[in-house]
Design a protein around this motif. Sequence first.
Motif, short mmCIF file in Angstrom:
data_model
loop_
_atom_site.label_atom_id
_atom_site.label_comp_id
_atom_site.label_asym_id
_atom_site.label_seq_id
_atom_site.Cartn_x
_atom_site.Cartn_y
_atom_site.Cartn_z
N LEU A 8 -5.07 16.44 -1.02
CA LEU A 8 -5.06 14.98 -1.12
C LEU A 8 -4.40 14.37 0.11
CD1 LEU A 8 -3.68 14.71 -4.79
CD2 LEU A 8 -6.09 14.69 -4.09
N ALA A 9 -4.58 13.06 0.25
CA ALA A 9 -3.84 12.33 1.27
C ALA A 9 -2.37 12.30 0.87
CB ALA A 9 -4.39 10.91 1.39
N TYR A 10 -1.50 11.82 1.75
CA TYR A 10 -0.08 11.82 1.45
C TYR A 10 0.64 10.78 2.30
CZ TYR A 10 -0.12 14.79 5.64
OH TYR A 10 -0.33 15.28 6.91
N ILE A 11 1.84 10.40 1.85
CA ILE A 11 2.67 9.45 2.57
C ILE A 11 4.01 10.11 2.87
CG2 ILE A 11 3.84 7.21 2.49
CD1 ILE A 11 1.69 6.21 0.63
N ALA A 35 1.62 -0.28 -2.21
CA ALA A 35 0.98 -1.11 -1.17
C ALA A 35 0.34 -0.23 -0.10
CB ALA A 35 2.00 -2.04 -0.55
N GLU A 36 1.02 0.86 0.27
CA GLU A 36 0.49 1.76 1.30
C GLU A 36 -0.74 2.50 0.82
OE1 GLU A 36 1.55 2.61 4.75
OE2 GLU A 36 2.05 0.54 4.24
N SER A 37 -0.78 2.86 -0.46
CA SER A 37 -1.88 3.67 -0.98
C SER A 37 -2.96 2.84 -1.66
CB SER A 37 -1.33 4.70 -1.98
OG SER A 37 -0.72 4.05 -3.09
N PHE A 38 -2.88 1.51 -1.54
CA PHE A 38 -3.86 0.64 -2.19
C PHE A 38 -5.27 0.96 -1.71
CE2 PHE A 38 -6.41 -3.26 -2.33
CZ PHE A 38 -6.32 -3.57 -3.68
N GLN A 41 7.05 0.24 9.62
CA GLN A 41 8.11 -0.22 8.73
C GLN A 41 7.54 -1.13 7.66
OE1 GLN A 41 11.24 -1.73 11.40
NE2 GLN A 41 12.41 0.10 10.90
N ARG A 42 7.93 -0.88 6.42
CA ARG A 42 7.46 -1.66 5.29
C ARG A 42 8.67 -2.11 4.46
NH1 ARG A 42 3.71 -1.80 8.10
NH2 ARG A 42 1.62 -0.91 7.74
N THR A 43 8.58 -3.33 3.90
CA THR A 43 9.71 -3.91 3.18
C THR A 43 9.29 -4.39 1.80
OG1 THR A 43 10.76 -4.63 5.24
CG2 THR A 43 11.49 -5.71 3.22
N ALA A 44 10.16 -4.13 0.82
CA ALA A 44 10.01 -4.69 -0.53
C ALA A 44 11.43 -4.93 -1.04
CB ALA A 44 9.25 -3.75 -1.46
N GLY A 45 11.74 -6.17 -1.37
CA GLY A 45 13.09 -6.50 -1.81
C GLY A 45 14.09 -6.20 -0.71
N TYR A 46 15.12 -5.43 -1.04
CA TYR A 46 16.14 -5.08 -0.06
C TYR A 46 15.84 -3.75 0.65
CZ TYR A 46 17.63 -2.26 -4.05
OH TYR A 46 17.66 -1.38 -5.11
N ASN A 47 14.71 -3.13 0.34
CA ASN A 47 14.35 -1.86 0.94
C ASN A 47 13.42 -2.05 2.14
OD1 ASN A 47 14.65 -0.83 -2.23
ND2 ASN A 47 15.40 0.61 -0.70
N THR A 48 13.81 -1.54 3.29
CA THR A 48 12.94 -1.45 4.45
C THR A 48 12.82 0.03 4.81
OG1 THR A 48 13.55 -3.63 5.30
CG2 THR A 48 12.58 -2.07 6.86
N LEU A 49 11.61 0.56 4.72
CA LEU A 49 11.38 1.98 4.93
C LEU A 49 10.43 2.21 6.08
CD1 LEU A 49 10.82 3.05 1.20
CD2 LEU A 49 12.98 2.96 2.46
N THR A 50 10.58 3.34 6.73
CA THR A 50 9.67 3.76 7.79
C THR A 50 8.75 4.82 7.21
OG1 THR A 50 11.36 3.31 9.48
CG2 THR A 50 9.50 4.70 10.12
N VAL A 51 7.48 4.48 7.06
CA VAL A 51 6.54 5.34 6.35
C VAL A 51 5.29 5.60 7.18
CG1 VAL A 51 7.36 4.54 4.10
CG2 VAL A 51 5.44 3.39 5.18
N ASN A 73 -2.41 2.33 -10.67
CA ASN A 73 -1.26 2.47 -9.79
C ASN A 73 -0.21 3.40 -10.37
OD1 ASN A 73 -1.55 1.20 -7.31
ND2 ASN A 73 -1.17 -0.83 -8.17
N PHE A 74 -0.58 4.19 -11.38
CA PHE A 74 0.36 5.14 -11.96
C PHE A 74 0.06 6.55 -11.47
CE2 PHE A 74 0.43 1.51 -14.85
CZ PHE A 74 1.79 1.27 -14.93
#
Length: 209
Positions: free
Chosen positions: A196-199, A125-128, A78-88, A185-186
């Motif tokens: 390629l890798a993927y999320i 953040a995940e693909s950094f 689980q990752r969070t940014a602002g009001y979004n919490t996602l399961t990735v 980051n674009f």
Amino acid sequence: MHAYNISLLKENRHWPQVYFFIDHVPRFPNNCFGFLYNRVTTQCVPTSGLSPYWTPPTVDEGSFYFQDVCNAYPYFKQRTAGYNTLTVGWFSNPLNYSQAGRSCACLNARLFVANETNRLLIYQAESFGVTSAWLGLDDIISENTFIWADGQPLSSYMTPQIFNLLIPDIGTSNKDCVARNSFDNFFSETDCSEKLAYICEKPMCEIIN
């Protein structure tokens, strides 16, 4: 792993055998959320979950039964940014765009949808530090009409955040799938056959600790 005779696991004679085991697998250690049942040997082998890194079971190993809960997908966080919490889930095994989408689908997930700024921050953040990775965005159906993996169109608000004001490769053969650039980051249109890798993301999924 230990094998268990399914007849020894059925406590209630009114329940189908497989449903009893699915209901009770969380009681086993090591987060077992499924099992292989061999009808020849009548034995069950508990399993811990699903992952694209693992080899699928063979027919000889038996039928696979699975409890579809978020914790049964060990590479998702689980990752969070602002009001979004996602399961990735971040997966480094390189696949082409179509294969990556199917891999996510097999995990009851989809390629990552960055249709809001906070979602984009989670993806970045995940693909950094990664050379390049697929995003769940393409214009395969209609050139220069970009559609997210959830079926929604790319908004004018998110377009400059994705492409950094660069004009996509309109009309370029096979460059219909969007991937993160290796140098910033674009994102840019990429040949869909590249590996390629993927999320992946699992919508409406909460991991219980």
